[in-house]
Design a protein around this motif. Sequence first.
Motif, PDB file in Angstrom:
ATOM      1  N   PRO A 113       3.883   0.584  -3.961  1.00 32.04           N
ATOM      2  CA  PRO A 113       4.392   0.099  -2.670  1.00 32.04           C
ATOM      3  C   PRO A 113       4.553  -1.422  -2.653  1.00 32.04           C
ATOM      4  O   PRO A 113       3.642  -2.163  -3.003  1.00 32.04           O
ATOM      5  CB  PRO A 113       3.319   0.557  -1.679  1.00 32.04           C
ATOM      6  CG  PRO A 113       2.714   1.756  -2.329  1.00 32.04           C
ATOM      7  CD  PRO A 113       2.693   1.432  -3.792  1.00 32.04           C
ATOM      8  N   ARG A 144      14.876  -3.154   0.248  1.00 28.18           N
ATOM      9  CA  ARG A 144      13.514  -2.640   0.417  1.00 28.18           C
ATOM     10  C   ARG A 144      12.654  -3.656   1.165  1.00 28.18           C
ATOM     11  O   ARG A 144      11.870  -3.310   2.054  1.00 28.18           O
ATOM     12  CB  ARG A 144      12.934  -2.356  -0.963  1.00 28.18           C
ATOM     13  CG  ARG A 144      11.590  -1.681  -0.982  1.00 28.18           C
ATOM     14  CD  ARG A 144      11.157  -1.440  -2.421  1.00 28.18           C
ATOM     15  NE  ARG A 144       9.912  -0.698  -2.501  1.00 28.18           N
ATOM     16  CZ  ARG A 144       9.284  -0.403  -3.640  1.00 28.18           C
ATOM     17  NH1 ARG A 144       9.810  -0.799  -4.787  1.00 28.18           N
ATOM     18  NH2 ARG A 144       8.152   0.276  -3.623  1.00 28.18           N
ATOM     19  N   GLU A 219       4.245  -1.325   2.235  1.00 23.68           N
ATOM     20  CA  GLU A 219       4.868  -0.028   2.466  1.00 23.68           C
ATOM     21  C   GLU A 219       3.820   1.076   2.543  1.00 23.68           C
ATOM     22  O   GLU A 219       2.762   0.984   1.923  1.00 23.68           O
ATOM     23  CB  GLU A 219       5.794   0.329   1.293  1.00 23.68           C
ATOM     24  CG  GLU A 219       7.105  -0.382   1.260  1.00 23.68           C
ATOM     25  CD  GLU A 219       7.879  -0.014   0.010  1.00 23.68           C
ATOM     26  OE1 GLU A 219       9.094  -0.259   0.011  1.00 23.68           O
ATOM     27  OE2 GLU A 219       7.284   0.472  -0.977  1.00 23.68           O
ATOM     28  N   SER A 220       4.180   2.120   3.242  1.00 20.80           N
ATOM     29  CA  SER A 220       3.345   3.321   3.229  1.00 20.80           C
ATOM     30  C   SER A 220       3.386   3.957   1.853  1.00 20.80           C
ATOM     31  O   SER A 220       4.414   3.922   1.163  1.00 20.80           O
ATOM     32  CB  SER A 220       3.842   4.320   4.279  1.00 20.80           C
ATOM     33  OG  SER A 220       3.203   5.563   4.122  1.00 20.80           O
ATOM     34  N   ARG A 221       2.283   4.539   1.437  1.00 16.26           N
ATOM     35  CA  ARG A 221       2.245   5.237   0.155  1.00 16.26           C
ATOM     36  C   ARG A 221       2.742   6.678   0.269  1.00 16.26           C
ATOM     37  O   ARG A 221       3.040   7.315  -0.733  1.00 16.26           O
ATOM     38  CB  ARG A 221       0.811   5.236  -0.400  1.00 16.26           C
ATOM     39  CG  ARG A 221       0.351   3.874  -0.877  1.00 16.26           C
ATOM     40  CD  ARG A 221      -1.112   3.934  -1.292  1.00 16.26           C
ATOM     41  NE  ARG A 221      -1.531   2.723  -1.969  1.00 16.26           N
ATOM     42  CZ  ARG A 221      -1.863   1.591  -1.353  1.00 16.26           C
ATOM     43  NH1 ARG A 221      -1.822   1.531  -0.043  1.00 16.26           N
ATOM     44  NH2 ARG A 221      -2.235   0.527  -2.051  1.00 16.26           N
ATOM     45  N   ASN A 224       7.202   7.793   0.341  1.00 11.91           N
ATOM     46  CA  ASN A 224       7.843   6.578  -0.166  1.00 11.91           C
ATOM     47  C   ASN A 224       9.025   6.950  -1.067  1.00 11.91           C
ATOM     48  O   ASN A 224       8.847   7.681  -2.043  1.00 11.91           O
ATOM     49  CB  ASN A 224       6.822   5.756  -0.946  1.00 11.91           C
ATOM     50  CG  ASN A 224       7.307   4.349  -1.234  1.00 11.91           C
ATOM     51  OD1 ASN A 224       8.404   4.157  -1.727  1.00 11.91           O
ATOM     52  ND2 ASN A 224       6.477   3.365  -0.932  1.00 11.91           N
TER      53      ASN A 224
END
Length: 270
Positions: A113, A144, A219-221, A224
């Motif tokens: 992430p 991203r 970021e979220s894991r 993804n």
Amino acid sequence: MSTYKLTRRRFAGAALALAFLLGPVGGALAAETIKLGVIGGDEERIWEVAKKVAAKGGLDIELISFSDYAIPNEALEKGDLDANAFQHKPYLDSQIAARGYKIVAIGYTLVAPIAFYSKKVKAFADLPQGATIGIPNDPSNGGRGLKLLEANGLIKVKADKGLLPTVLDVTDNPKNVQFKEIDAAQIPNLLPDLDGAVINTNYALGAGLSPRTDALVQESRTGNPYGNFIAVREADKDKPVFKKLVAAYQNQDVADFINANFKGAIQPAW
């Protein structure tokens, strides 16, 4: 002709015939070899584990290390590599759109992430008006980075741009932050001159930054879309040797190494 020379020749001929019948010493098959392009540093360390797994199955992986994202797909397309393992789907899609590569994914490797770091503020909410923020200059990682900033309320981008918005697609920017688009590998070096920056995990780790303790937002894991994978030329995707390559990486030894050494900053993606 001497008796010694005749005997030696007969012995050599018999040995050659025996070797032909039995194959390599011990009856083992000769190892297959493939050239695999990876990004140097932590990803290469993980592949060293997979390389040992592969060797047990008769596959010799020659790791070719790169320092940036620009070259491995070109090298694969030209045939200088047999495969590479460094990218996620949005990046490959952007490369195919720009360069027409005939490259496909064959198996997932890891997910790392992306995160936002700063040397000037302690919390993401503390970013000042007019802050200068670094983001990667390639389309997929730049997009991203913008999506990460949007997810944390700093900006809004056009919804129809999907995973690939650019700075021109920013529709709402209440703090009037300024963006600097920088080569991803160079962002950690420039972080002290910026108010903050979005940095890919491999480059963050290489610069001594911890996604767990230094990242302000990440970021979220789960869910993804940026899982990395092994890629090959489209014409080669069904070759049995690449099934061996995928299996060597998607192995418990590799998963255990990732989990033990990266504490969640990098995770298995299969």
